[in-house]
Design a protein around this motif. Structure first.
Motif, PDB file in Angstrom:
ATOM      1  N   ASN A  89      11.188  -9.295   0.740  1.00 50.94           N
ATOM      2  CA  ASN A  89      11.331  -9.474  -0.372  1.00 50.94           C
ATOM      3  C   ASN A  89      10.066  -8.483  -1.261  1.00 50.94           C
ATOM      4  O   ASN A  89       9.753  -8.094  -0.559  1.00 50.94           O
ATOM      5  CB  ASN A  89      11.706 -10.637  -1.162  1.00 50.94           C
ATOM      6  CG  ASN A  89      10.212 -11.694  -0.259  1.00 50.94           C
ATOM      7  OD1 ASN A  89       9.105 -10.704  -0.271  1.00 50.94           O
ATOM      8  ND2 ASN A  89      10.708 -12.729  -0.219  1.00 50.94           N
ATOM      9  N   ASN A  90      10.049  -8.572  -3.230  1.00 50.56           N
ATOM     10  CA  ASN A  90       8.575  -8.353  -3.011  1.00 50.56           C
ATOM     11  C   ASN A  90       7.602  -9.016  -2.841  1.00 50.56           C
ATOM     12  O   ASN A  90       6.614  -7.931  -3.443  1.00 50.56           O
ATOM     13  CB  ASN A  90       9.309  -8.181  -4.710  1.00 50.56           C
ATOM     14  CG  ASN A  90       9.408 -10.366  -5.134  1.00 50.56           C
ATOM     15  OD1 ASN A  90       9.957 -10.491  -4.196  1.00 50.56           O
ATOM     16  ND2 ASN A  90       8.536 -10.613  -5.989  1.00 50.56           N
ATOM     17  N   THR A 147       1.811 -13.853   3.346  1.00 46.51           N
ATOM     18  CA  THR A 147       2.496 -13.249   2.942  1.00 46.51           C
ATOM     19  C   THR A 147       2.308 -12.008   4.416  1.00 46.51           C
ATOM     20  O   THR A 147       3.405 -11.554   5.304  1.00 46.51           O
ATOM     21  CB  THR A 147       2.535 -12.714   1.620  1.00 46.51           C
ATOM     22  OG1 THR A 147       1.167 -12.443   1.199  1.00 46.51           O
ATOM     23  CG2 THR A 147       2.853 -13.612   0.609  1.00 46.51           C
ATOM     24  N   GLU A 148       1.405 -11.551   3.680  1.00 46.38           N
ATOM     25  CA  GLU A 148       0.932 -10.337   4.365  1.00 46.38           C
ATOM     26  C   GLU A 148      -0.586  -9.890   4.913  1.00 46.38           C
ATOM     27  O   GLU A 148      -0.839 -10.942   4.434  1.00 46.38           O
ATOM     28  CB  GLU A 148       1.926  -8.880   3.967  1.00 46.38           C
ATOM     29  CG  GLU A 148       1.340  -8.604   2.343  1.00 46.38           C
ATOM     30  CD  GLU A 148       2.467  -7.090   2.306  1.00 46.38           C
ATOM     31  OE1 GLU A 148       2.679  -6.935   2.785  1.00 46.38           O
ATOM     32  OE2 GLU A 148       2.199  -6.936   0.970  1.00 46.38           O
ATOM     33  N   LYS A 190       5.296   0.516  -2.021  1.00 46.41           N
ATOM     34  CA  LYS A 190       3.586   1.078  -2.132  1.00 46.41           C
ATOM     35  C   LYS A 190       3.111   2.131  -2.574  1.00 46.41           C
ATOM     36  O   LYS A 190       3.656   3.329  -2.818  1.00 46.41           O
ATOM     37  CB  LYS A 190       4.093   2.120  -0.390  1.00 46.41           C
ATOM     38  CG  LYS A 190       3.219   2.722   0.654  1.00 46.41           C
ATOM     39  CD  LYS A 190       3.031   2.620   1.855  1.00 46.41           C
ATOM     40  CE  LYS A 190       2.441   2.618   2.830  1.00 46.41           C
ATOM     41  NZ  LYS A 190       1.653   1.134   3.200  1.00 46.41           N
ATOM     42  N   SER A 191       2.344   1.869  -3.752  1.00 44.86           N
ATOM     43  CA  SER A 191       2.161   2.100  -4.526  1.00 44.86           C
ATOM     44  C   SER A 191       0.965   2.254  -4.599  1.00 44.86           C
ATOM     45  O   SER A 191      -0.773   1.606  -3.227  1.00 44.86           O
ATOM     46  CB  SER A 191       2.041   1.452  -6.074  1.00 44.86           C
ATOM     47  OG  SER A 191       0.808   0.265  -6.390  1.00 44.86           O
ATOM     48  N   SER A 236      -8.476 -15.683   5.908  1.00 47.21           N
ATOM     49  CA  SER A 236      -8.029 -16.127   4.966  1.00 47.21           C
ATOM     50  C   SER A 236      -8.192 -15.349   3.384  1.00 47.21           C
ATOM     51  O   SER A 236      -8.703 -16.017   3.380  1.00 47.21           O
ATOM     52  CB  SER A 236      -6.738 -17.616   5.099  1.00 47.21           C
ATOM     53  OG  SER A 236      -7.760 -18.518   4.858  1.00 47.21           O
ATOM     54  N   VAL A 237      -6.944 -15.325   2.270  1.00 45.42           N
ATOM     55  CA  VAL A 237      -7.684 -15.017   0.635  1.00 45.42           C
ATOM     56  C   VAL A 237      -6.533 -15.703   0.160  1.00 45.42           C
ATOM     57  O   VAL A 237      -5.238 -15.102   1.081  1.00 45.42           O
ATOM     58  CB  VAL A 237      -7.974 -13.709   0.929  1.00 45.42           C
ATOM     59  CG1 VAL A 237      -8.889 -13.505   1.877  1.00 45.42           C
ATOM     60  CG2 VAL A 237      -6.236 -12.609   0.837  1.00 45.42           C
ATOM     61  N   VAL A 238      -6.637 -15.371  -0.910  1.00 49.82           N
ATOM     62  CA  VAL A 238      -5.734 -15.542  -1.720  1.00 49.82           C
ATOM     63  C   VAL A 238      -4.839 -15.003  -2.045  1.00 49.82           C
ATOM     64  O   VAL A 238      -5.239 -13.501  -2.643  1.00 49.82           O
ATOM     65  CB  VAL A 238      -6.152 -17.127  -3.283  1.00 49.82           C
ATOM     66  CG1 VAL A 238      -5.505 -16.545  -4.312  1.00 49.82           C
ATOM     67  CG2 VAL A 238      -7.365 -18.200  -2.848  1.00 49.82           C
ATOM     68  N   ASP A 239      -3.489 -14.756  -2.490  1.00 47.36           N
ATOM     69  CA  ASP A 239      -3.344 -13.857  -2.313  1.00 47.36           C
ATOM     70  C   ASP A 239      -2.850 -13.577  -4.261  1.00 47.36           C
ATOM     71  O   ASP A 239      -1.948 -14.567  -4.370  1.00 47.36           O
ATOM     72  CB  ASP A 239      -1.149 -13.302  -1.398  1.00 47.36           C
ATOM     73  CG  ASP A 239      -1.263 -12.362  -1.942  1.00 47.36           C
ATOM     74  OD1 ASP A 239      -1.090 -11.173  -2.953  1.00 47.36           O
ATOM     75  OD2 ASP A 239       0.157 -12.340  -1.111  1.00 47.36           O
ATOM     76  N   PHE A 240      -3.515 -12.590  -5.260  1.00 41.57           N
ATOM     77  CA  PHE A 240      -3.791 -12.652  -6.308  1.00 41.57           C
ATOM     78  C   PHE A 240      -2.779 -11.339  -7.064  1.00 41.57           C
ATOM     79  O   PHE A 240      -3.264 -11.133  -7.759  1.00 41.57           O
ATOM     80  CB  PHE A 240      -4.799 -13.056  -7.276  1.00 41.57           C
ATOM     81  CG  PHE A 240      -5.820 -11.762  -5.594  1.00 41.57           C
ATOM     82  CD1 PHE A 240      -6.183 -10.544  -6.832  1.00 41.57           C
ATOM     83  CD2 PHE A 240      -6.740 -12.459  -5.602  1.00 41.57           C
ATOM     84  CE1 PHE A 240      -7.397 -10.323  -6.274  1.00 41.57           C
ATOM     85  CE2 PHE A 240      -7.651 -12.042  -4.122  1.00 41.57           C
ATOM     86  CZ  PHE A 240      -7.860 -10.210  -5.385  1.00 41.57           C
ATOM     87  N   ARG A 241      -2.064 -10.422  -5.916  1.00 42.38           N
ATOM     88  CA  ARG A 241      -1.422  -9.398  -6.232  1.00 42.38           C
ATOM     89  C   ARG A 241      -0.521  -9.639  -7.372  1.00 42.38           C
ATOM     90  O   ARG A 241       0.204 -10.528  -7.282  1.00 42.38           O
ATOM     91  CB  ARG A 241      -1.190  -8.595  -5.283  1.00 42.38           C
ATOM     92  CG  ARG A 241      -2.190  -8.292  -4.380  1.00 42.38           C
ATOM     93  CD  ARG A 241      -1.447  -7.856  -2.930  1.00 42.38           C
ATOM     94  NE  ARG A 241      -0.765  -8.553  -2.068  1.00 42.38           N
ATOM     95  CZ  ARG A 241       0.041  -8.319  -1.379  1.00 42.38           C
ATOM     96  NH1 ARG A 241      -0.002  -7.237  -1.080  1.00 42.38           N
ATOM     97  NH2 ARG A 241       0.404  -9.185  -1.139  1.00 42.38           N
ATOM     98  N   TRP A 242      -0.297  -8.670  -7.909  1.00 35.94           N
ATOM     99  CA  TRP A 242       1.473  -8.684  -8.814  1.00 35.94           C
ATOM    100  C   TRP A 242       2.477  -8.685  -8.115  1.00 35.94           C
ATOM    101  O   TRP A 242       2.217  -9.174  -6.503  1.00 35.94           O
ATOM    102  CB  TRP A 242       1.256  -7.039  -9.073  1.00 35.94           C
ATOM    103  CG  TRP A 242       1.814  -6.115  -8.627  1.00 35.94           C
ATOM    104  CD1 TRP A 242       1.354  -5.893  -7.551  1.00 35.94           C
ATOM    105  CD2 TRP A 242       2.801  -4.880  -9.273  1.00 35.94           C
ATOM    106  NE1 TRP A 242       1.910  -4.423  -6.865  1.00 35.94           N
ATOM    107  CE2 TRP A 242       3.071  -4.293  -7.858  1.00 35.94           C
ATOM    108  CE3 TRP A 242       2.957  -4.859 -10.874  1.00 35.94           C
ATOM    109  CZ2 TRP A 242       3.476  -2.474  -7.909  1.00 35.94           C
ATOM    110  CZ3 TRP A 242       3.646  -3.326  -9.987  1.00 35.94           C
ATOM    111  CH2 TRP A 242       4.427  -2.403  -9.047  1.00 35.94           C
TER     112      TRP A 242
END
Length: 284
Positions: free
Chosen positions: A198-199, A177-178, A146-147, A134-140
């Motif tokens: 979702n987003n 999340t994923e 799918k950029s 597990s890691v912290v989800d710090f993405r936008w």
């Protein structure tokens, strides 16, 4: 000879040259897809190409080909490179322009590149399962696109690899999340749980296939976020992606999941998924 597609032409790999002024290089200003190939056939290719156009539209990028043309390009790459089992990678950037943050004005021609490579199914790994971290989800907040902006995913994946794990599991505000390049699923009391599309996640094509198969098999599906603590307590965990198919998770951080072996529902879905792909490969 490896054949690539670049800027409207099929060329040998040695002739591929990307401009330093390509906005994909400068900003990750583009989108991409990976399409699986089984027995020389593109798998769920229409869904992948449709998602490529959806991602492009979300960043106001107009792809200079039709969906049918891109499918034909992908198929030609499979044939030209004699791919039996592997994948096609395809990306579209906003094009070549001097480095400015805003879109070029006047607009430049988008750059479309693609290639096909052989890659075996991870059959042995799917039979035994993998460890994840597990890691912290710090993405936008537009993970549904799918950029090419994948630095956060790269850093998370590297953290997982350094810990001896196959994948990083993103956790945002306590909820799974994923994965860095996968979708996550949990099974509790025979019910399948996964984050809603979702987003905050990419709606994976393999994810969509698995959800359809689950409903066809009579497996109850709940699309809602579950916490990291709930993940530890799941009877089964697995992840999905184009290249990993349905991959069992036997350990999350230092916690063994279930019996430490691929679970009953996971194996059932693996078998159902295998039946979706060409017989020659499915039987290998």
């Amino acid at each position: 000879m490896t054949v690539y597609f670049m800027d409207g032409q099929f060329v040998e790999k040695k002739h591929v040259a990307i401009s330093i002024d390509d906005r994909g290089y400068y900003f990750g200003d583009g989108v991409y897809e990976v399409i699986k190939v089984y027995d020389g056939e593109l798998f769920t290719s229409k869904e992948h190409i449709a998602r490529l156009f959806e991602s492009a539209a979300k960043i106001k990028l107009v792809i200079p080909y039709t969906e049918a043309q891109l499918l034909d390009i992908a198929q030609q790459l499979v044939i030209s490179n004699s791919i039996s089992v592997g994948h096609v990678y395809m990306q579209v950037t906003r094009g070549v322009s001097p480095r400015i943050h805003q879109f070029p004005d006047p607009a430049v021609s988008p750059m479309v590149t693609a290639y096909a490579l052989s890659s075996a199914r991870p059959v042995e790994v799917m039979e035994n399962g993998v460890k994840v971290k597990s890691v912290v989800d710090f993405r936008w907040l537009r993970c549904d696109i799918k950029s090419l902006n994948l630095l956060a995913n790269v850093m998370a994946k590297q953290e997982a690899v350094e810990a001896g794990c196959k994948e990083a599991v993103f956790v945002r505000d306590g909820f799974v999340t994923e994965g860095a390049s996968t979708n996550m699923f949990g099974v509790k009391n025979g019910i399948l749980y996964t984050h809603p599309a979702n987003n905050l996640i990419l709606n994976g094509i393999t994810r969509q296939v698995v959800l359809r198969l689950s409903r066809e098999l009579g497996i109850a599906v709940v699309e809602e976020p579950f916490t990291l603590e709930a993940a530890f307590a799941m009877d089964e965990l697995f992840m999905t992606s184009t290249t990993l198919e349905v991959m069992p998770i036997i350990q999350l951080d230092d916690k063994t999941i279930g019996s430490g072996r691929p679970g009953e529902v996971t194996v059932q879905l693996q078998k159902a998924f295998t039946l979706q792909i060409p017989t020659v490969v499915a039987g290998s």
